[in-house]
Design a protein around this motif. Structure first.
Motif: not given
Ligand code: PLP
Length: 395
Positions: A99-101, A104, A125, A128, A171, A175, A203, A205-206, A235-236, A244, A322
């Protein structure tokens, strides 16, 4: 004496998960709830991805595997990043994470010393500042304000850079605001990072969920290659939240540190999911563009509908999924608006303060939900806003 480590008391959870838990409780009591709180696509990966996971499992790809990820996936990722982001990345610079979390968390753990200062977007997010604090470092927010169209303010950032500043988190698309940083802003951020010799944690991810604006990876700017870590995952952009699967693109000297952290924690990412991820990246069925086109339709409809609610104001987001709604016109607090929405209208949304103090006059709705759900949610919100009792406006 037995005790919980003090670092746990400085970390924080996520507002989205707390609202989700409460909304699920209400559902168990028989209430109808429209879930617009979680950042989760209501899509699933295409049939070829699911088949590929099943095939990998029946081929015995359920073993420990390479710490940084299976080579075939890392090669595919390098090609994907070149194709979709126009960046040159070697497979050797990619480290998979669950997963990205997690990506990170480990990137920050690899680079930050206690007392280091980390610049991060706020509202943003929640991980951070939480991860920063958990590592004994110091979160330093820079505001994304409506007056500045939710773009980072370069003067504010420059003012906040000190001797202890070690990292700049970006980011885009972001988000919760949906902002795509402009080229000029990113160029200036890159110049600041070079001038002050900072790590940049971008980041992305989007990155694929972008409604026509020009998304440019931070890695494309001069001087960025040696100091930028891209965080991204499945994920997104590929609707694979529960799989994950995330990854970090890191400068060569950071890769062994990330591998060391992987060895000491998750060992490797599940092997069969990585083979399926190759098919997700190739996207022969065109799932990602189809999903993004659908999000674009929903964005149009939902943002229009929200702007019809008395006291709501929402700028169409440029990316992510969002709606970031300014609720000042209602005269109520965001918490009160969210309480009325959940209790009276059965619509789950998050008070903006969950993304930082400057989100206090905002509410975040995810529009990764069907058109029918979004229409119904908008009708319920309008009804709650005009009802005498439980109205969104201050009583
Ligand atoms: C900006 C940002 N970074 C990271 C994540 C985490 O992503 P993951 O579900 O792959 O852990 C999210 C999830 O909402 C997010 O919005």
């Amino acid at each position: 004496m037995r005790s919980i480590a003090s670092r746990m008391s400085v970390m924080s959870g996520e507002g989205a998960l707390a609202v989700f838990a409460r909304a699920r409780e209400m559902e168990k009591e028989g209430r109808s709830i429209i879930h617009l709180e979680l950042g989760e696509p209501d899509f699933h990966p295409g049939a070829s991805v699911v088949e590929s996971a099943a095939r990998a499992l029946s081929d015995g790809k359920d073993r420990y595997c390479g710490v940084a990820g299976v080579p075939a996936l890392r090669e595919e990722l390098a090609a994907y990043l070149h194709r979709t982001r126009n960046i040159e990345v070697s497979p050797a610079n990619i480290v998979m994470a669950p997963g990205c979390k997690a990506a990170l968390f480990f990137a920050m753990m690899a680079l930050l010393e206690p007392g280091d200062e980390v610049l991060f977007p706020e509202p943003g997010f929640p991980g951070y500042p939480s991860i920063t604090l958990g590592l004994g470092a110091v979160p330093v927010p820079f505001e994304l304000s409506p007056e500045n169209h939710f773009q980072p303010d370069l003067r504010e950032i420059e003012r906040k850079i000190t001797r202890r500043t070690r990292m700049l988190i970006t980011n885009s698309p972001g988000n919760p605001t949906g902002t795509v940083y402009t080229d000029a802003v990113q160029k200036a951020l890159a110049e600041l990072a070079v001038r002050h010799d900072l790590w940049v944690l971008s980041d992305e991810i989007y990155a694929r969920i972008n409604y026509g604006g020009d998304f440019i990876s931070m890695l494309r700017y001069p001087g960025m290659k040696e100091r930028t870590l891209i965080i991204d995952g499945f994920s997104k952009s590929f609707a694979m939240t529960g799989w994950r699967l995330g990854y970090t693109v890191a400068p060569p000297e950071v890769v062994p540190a990330l591998a060391m952290l992987a060895i000491n924690s998750y060992t490797c990412v599940a092997e069969f999911t990585q083979y399926a991820a190759i098919d997700a990246l190739r996207d022969k069925e065109g799932n990602t563009p189809r999903m993004v086109a659908e999000f674009a339709r929903r964005r149009e409809q939902f943002v229009n509908d929200l702007n019809r609610v008395p006291g709501f104001h929402c700028e169409p987001p440029q990316g992510a999924f969002y709606a970031w709604v300014d609720i000042r016109g209602t005269g109520s607090s965001a918490e009160e608006v969210c309480r009325v929405l959940l209790d009276d209208a059965g619509v789950a949304a998050i008070p903006g303060v969950a993304f930082g103090p400057s989100g206090k006059h905002f509410v975040r709705f995810s529009f990764a939900s069907s058109v029918a759900n979004l229409r119904e949610a908008a009708n319920r919100i309008l009804k709650a806003s005009t009802a005498g009792q439980g109205s969104l406006a201050e009583k």
